[in-house]
Every structure is written in C-alpha cells, then in structure tokens.
Design a protein around this motif. Structure first.
Motif, PDB file in Angstrom:
ATOM      1  N   ARG A   1      36.563  42.427  32.232  1.00  0.00           N
ATOM      2  CA  ARG A   1      35.135  42.631  32.456  1.00  0.00           C
ATOM      3  C   ARG A   1      34.271  42.126  31.303  1.00  0.00           C
ATOM      4  O   ARG A   1      33.255  41.468  31.529  1.00  0.00           O
ATOM      5  CB  ARG A   1      34.870  44.118  32.700  1.00  0.00           C
ATOM      6  N   TRP A   2      34.649  42.394  30.060  1.00  0.00           N
ATOM      7  CA  TRP A   2      33.771  42.062  28.936  1.00  0.00           C
ATOM      8  C   TRP A   2      33.590  40.569  28.712  1.00  0.00           C
ATOM      9  O   TRP A   2      32.462  40.121  28.433  1.00  0.00           O
ATOM     10  CB  TRP A   2      34.254  42.759  27.665  1.00  0.00           C
ATOM     11  N   PRO A   3      34.642  39.732  28.826  1.00  0.00           N
ATOM     12  CA  PRO A   3      34.389  38.280  28.733  1.00  0.00           C
ATOM     13  C   PRO A   3      33.461  37.785  29.837  1.00  0.00           C
ATOM     14  O   PRO A   3      32.623  36.900  29.599  1.00  0.00           O
ATOM     15  CB  PRO A   3      35.787  37.672  28.868  1.00  0.00           C
ATOM     16  N   ALA A   4      33.599  38.356  31.029  1.00  0.00           N
ATOM     17  CA  ALA A   4      32.727  37.966  32.136  1.00  0.00           C
ATOM     18  C   ALA A   4      31.281  38.368  31.861  1.00  0.00           C
ATOM     19  O   ALA A   4      30.350  37.602  32.119  1.00  0.00           O
ATOM     20  CB  ALA A   4      33.218  38.610  33.439  1.00  0.00           C
ATOM     21  N   VAL A   5      31.084  39.548  31.321  1.00  0.00           N
ATOM     22  CA  VAL A   5      29.740  40.006  30.963  1.00  0.00           C
ATOM     23  C   VAL A   5      29.139  39.097  29.907  1.00  0.00           C
ATOM     24  O   VAL A   5      27.953  38.722  29.968  1.00  0.00           O
ATOM     25  CB  VAL A   5      29.776  41.470  30.468  1.00  0.00           C
ATOM     26  N   GLY A   6      29.932  38.718  28.910  1.00  0.00           N
ATOM     27  CA  GLY A   6      29.451  37.829  27.852  1.00  0.00           C
ATOM     28  C   GLY A   6      29.044  36.472  28.391  1.00  0.00           C
ATOM     29  O   GLY A   6      27.993  35.935  28.011  1.00  0.00           O
ATOM     30  N   TYR A   7      29.867  35.916  29.265  1.00  0.00           N
ATOM     31  CA  TYR A   7      29.558  34.611  29.865  1.00  0.00           C
ATOM     32  C   TYR A   7      28.244  34.662  30.639  1.00  0.00           C
ATOM     33  O   TYR A   7      27.357  33.809  30.449  1.00  0.00           O
ATOM     34  CB  TYR A   7      30.717  34.200  30.779  1.00  0.00           C
ATOM     35  N   VAL A   8      28.093  35.650  31.512  1.00  0.00           N
ATOM     36  CA  VAL A   8      26.885  35.758  32.332  1.00  0.00           C
ATOM     37  C   VAL A   8      25.654  35.991  31.457  1.00  0.00           C
ATOM     38  O   VAL A   8      24.597  35.370  31.663  1.00  0.00           O
ATOM     39  CB  VAL A   8      27.038  36.898  33.361  1.00  0.00           C
ATOM     40  N   THR A   9      25.781  36.856  30.471  1.00  0.00           N
ATOM     41  CA  THR A   9      24.639  37.162  29.607  1.00  0.00           C
ATOM     42  C   THR A   9      24.178  35.945  28.823  1.00  0.00           C
ATOM     43  O   THR A   9      22.971  35.650  28.750  1.00  0.00           O
ATOM     44  CB  THR A   9      25.008  38.291  28.625  1.00  0.00           C
ATOM     45  N   ILE A  10      25.113  35.217  28.244  1.00  0.00           N
ATOM     46  CA  ILE A  10      24.753  34.045  27.429  1.00  0.00           C
ATOM     47  C   ILE A  10      24.150  32.937  28.284  1.00  0.00           C
ATOM     48  O   ILE A  10      23.074  32.413  27.981  1.00  0.00           O
ATOM     49  CB  ILE A  10      25.982  33.528  26.662  1.00  0.00           C
TER      50      ILE A  10
ATOM     51  N   LEU B   1      33.797  41.030  36.847  1.00  0.00           N
ATOM     52  CA  LEU B   1      32.716  41.981  36.563  1.00  0.00           C
ATOM     53  C   LEU B   1      32.923  43.326  37.254  1.00  0.00           C
ATOM     54  O   LEU B   1      32.499  44.363  36.737  1.00  0.00           O
ATOM     55  CB  LEU B   1      31.365  41.391  37.004  1.00  0.00           C
ATOM     56  N   THR B   2      33.541  43.296  38.417  1.00  0.00           N
ATOM     57  CA  THR B   2      33.781  44.541  39.162  1.00  0.00           C
ATOM     58  C   THR B   2      35.166  45.115  38.910  1.00  0.00           C
ATOM     59  O   THR B   2      35.545  46.102  39.536  1.00  0.00           O
ATOM     60  CB  THR B   2      33.598  44.283  40.672  1.00  0.00           C
ATOM     61  N   SER B   3      35.896  44.490  37.992  1.00  0.00           N
ATOM     62  CA  SER B   3      37.241  44.974  37.675  1.00  0.00           C
ATOM     63  C   SER B   3      37.184  46.238  36.815  1.00  0.00           C
ATOM     64  O   SER B   3      36.231  46.473  36.072  1.00  0.00           O
ATOM     65  CB  SER B   3      38.018  43.878  36.927  1.00  0.00           C
ATOM     66  N   LYS B   4      38.213  47.055  36.927  1.00  0.00           N
ATOM     67  CA  LYS B   4      38.311  48.251  36.094  1.00  0.00           C
ATOM     68  C   LYS B   4      38.844  47.923  34.698  1.00  0.00           C
ATOM     69  O   LYS B   4      38.780  48.754  33.795  1.00  0.00           O
ATOM     70  CB  LYS B   4      39.229  49.277  36.771  1.00  0.00           C
ATOM     71  N   SER B   5      39.370  46.707  34.546  1.00  0.00           N
ATOM     72  CA  SER B   5      39.944  46.290  33.270  1.00  0.00           C
ATOM     73  C   SER B   5      38.857  45.795  32.326  1.00  0.00           C
ATOM     74  O   SER B   5      38.109  44.862  32.656  1.00  0.00           O
ATOM     75  CB  SER B   5      40.975  45.185  33.500  1.00  0.00           C
ATOM     76  N   ARG B   6      38.764  46.375  31.141  1.00  0.00           N
ATOM     77  CA  ARG B   6      37.792  45.905  30.157  1.00  0.00           C
ATOM     78  C   ARG B   6      38.121  44.503  29.668  1.00  0.00           C
ATOM     79  O   ARG B   6      37.216  43.727  29.350  1.00  0.00           O
ATOM     80  CB  ARG B   6      37.763  46.868  28.965  1.00  0.00           C
ATOM     81  N   ALA B   7      39.401  44.192  29.599  1.00  0.00           N
ATOM     82  CA  ALA B   7      39.817  42.862  29.134  1.00  0.00           C
ATOM     83  C   ALA B   7      39.301  41.773  30.061  1.00  0.00           C
ATOM     84  O   ALA B   7      39.039  40.645  29.621  1.00  0.00           O
ATOM     85  CB  ALA B   7      41.340  42.800  29.038  1.00  0.00           C
TER      86      ALA B   7
END
Length: 220
Positions: A54-63, A46-52
C-alpha cells in the motif's frame, strides 16, 4: 482592428492538422492502455491490507498527481538522457502520459473497488473460485461498470493533455497548428480550426463513452 479572416491557408494545410490529430489520438490511446494496467495494479495495492504494497502505491499516486505533467515531460526528455536513459520524443511522451494517467486511473479504480459489496468476493470463494478468478470474473467487470462515468472524464482529459507534447516538438495537433500559425501568420484562423478539431474529437469520445454506459446499464 484591420484583421480580415482568411481560412485559405489553413485549409491548404488541413491535412497536416488531421495528421497531428491522428497522432494525438494514437498517443492518448497507447498511453491510456498502459495507464489502465498501471492503474489497476496500483488500485489493488491501494486497497490491499499489506502495508508493503500500500505505501509505495500511495507514494506514487501522491507524487505524480501533485506534479504538473509539463514538468514530467520536460524532465523525461531533457533530464533523463543526462542519466543515461535516452528515449525518442514520442516514446518519452508516451511513457510520461502513461505514468501520469496511471496515477489518476488508480484513484478512479480504487473508488470502484471500494464500491463493490464485500459479500460478492466471499460468495465467489464459497462456490470454489480462486482469488484470481474472483478478481477477473467478478470484481473487475463490476468495477469498470461503476467507474465508467469517471473513466470517461479522465480519458477525455488525458486526450487533451497530448497537446503538451508540442513542448518537445512531437508533431501532434497543437504542434502542427503552431507550425501553420508561424508560417502563415493566420493566428485566429489556425487556432479556431485547431480548437474545432479538439472540440469535435472530445464530443465524439464523450458520445462513445455515453453509449458504452447505456449498453452496460441495459445489461444490469
């Protein structure tokens, strides 16, 4: 009302309640240990600069954070076997609680990572530490110290969530209390004692976490 309190039946079956409490603690302990690992990995993503990353992590947490844990428990135990993934009652609940706790712990750890001054990792690089050494020797110890109060609340909340294992007949504390209640019809007495065990356990856990906070505070 005509209802007379009689705790005799509950005391005769008190060993069942204690066995259920031990199982509840075991479920919580194993799930949280796995959840901590998941949470750390996701927090760094989540705190990474890499979108690859960060976005899967955001999706996991959100769901996961927006799904009731009971829905996840029932899905894992009843739906996954239809897809060829069959787990036992205890194993499926541990898997669900670990995934569920990982999402919440990821947010706790993310806040802890963001609270660390940016100059500290840079100082670590300046003295020749590798990125992995910086994470394990500087970032993670400081992060755990910073998030301990939030971590305490999350751990206690997750312990209480083990009561949902009763929905799939895992013989933890709530299941054992319900079993005694059905067999004895002593509704008030059974749930008073079960509630007392939950309150006492949560109070002890909170005291242990406060002790850990004081110990860390002294070492600053």
């Amino acid at each position: 009302m005509g209802y007379t309190l009689n705790f005799a039946v509950v005391w005769r079956n008190f060993d069942q309640l204690l066995a259920g409490l031990v199982l509840s603690l075991g479920l919580a302990f194993i799930s949280i240990l796995i959840g901590v690992v998941i949470g750390l990995v996701v927090a760094f993503a989540l705190t990474s600069k890499s979108r690859a990353a960060r976005w899967p992590a955001v999706g996991y947490v959100t769901i996961i954070r927006n799904l009731p844990i009971l829905v996840l428990v029932l899905f894992a135990y009843f739906a996954l076997p239809q897809m060829g993934m069959r787990l036992g009652k205890i194993e499926s609940f541990i898997a669900v609680l670990a995934i569920y706790s990982g999402a919440y712990l990821a947010e706790v750890f993310r806040a802890g990572l963001l609270s660390i001054p940016k100059g500290l990792p840079e100082a670590g690089l300046a003295i020749g530490l590798t990125p992995m050494q910086i994470r394990t020797s500087i970032i993670m110890p400081l992060m755990f110290r910073n998030v301990l109060p939030s971590l305490s609340s999350t751990i206690i909340s997750l312990f209480k969530d083990t009561s949902l294992a009763a929905a799939i007949a895992v013989p933890e504390l709530t299941f054992e209390a319900r079993k005694i209640n059905v067999e004895s019809f002593r509704v008030i007495e059974t749930w008073i004692v079960a509630s007392g065990l939950y309150v006492a356990t949560c109070t002890i856990l909170a005291a242990m976490m406060r002790f850990a906070e004081r110990r860390l505070a002294v070492s600053r």
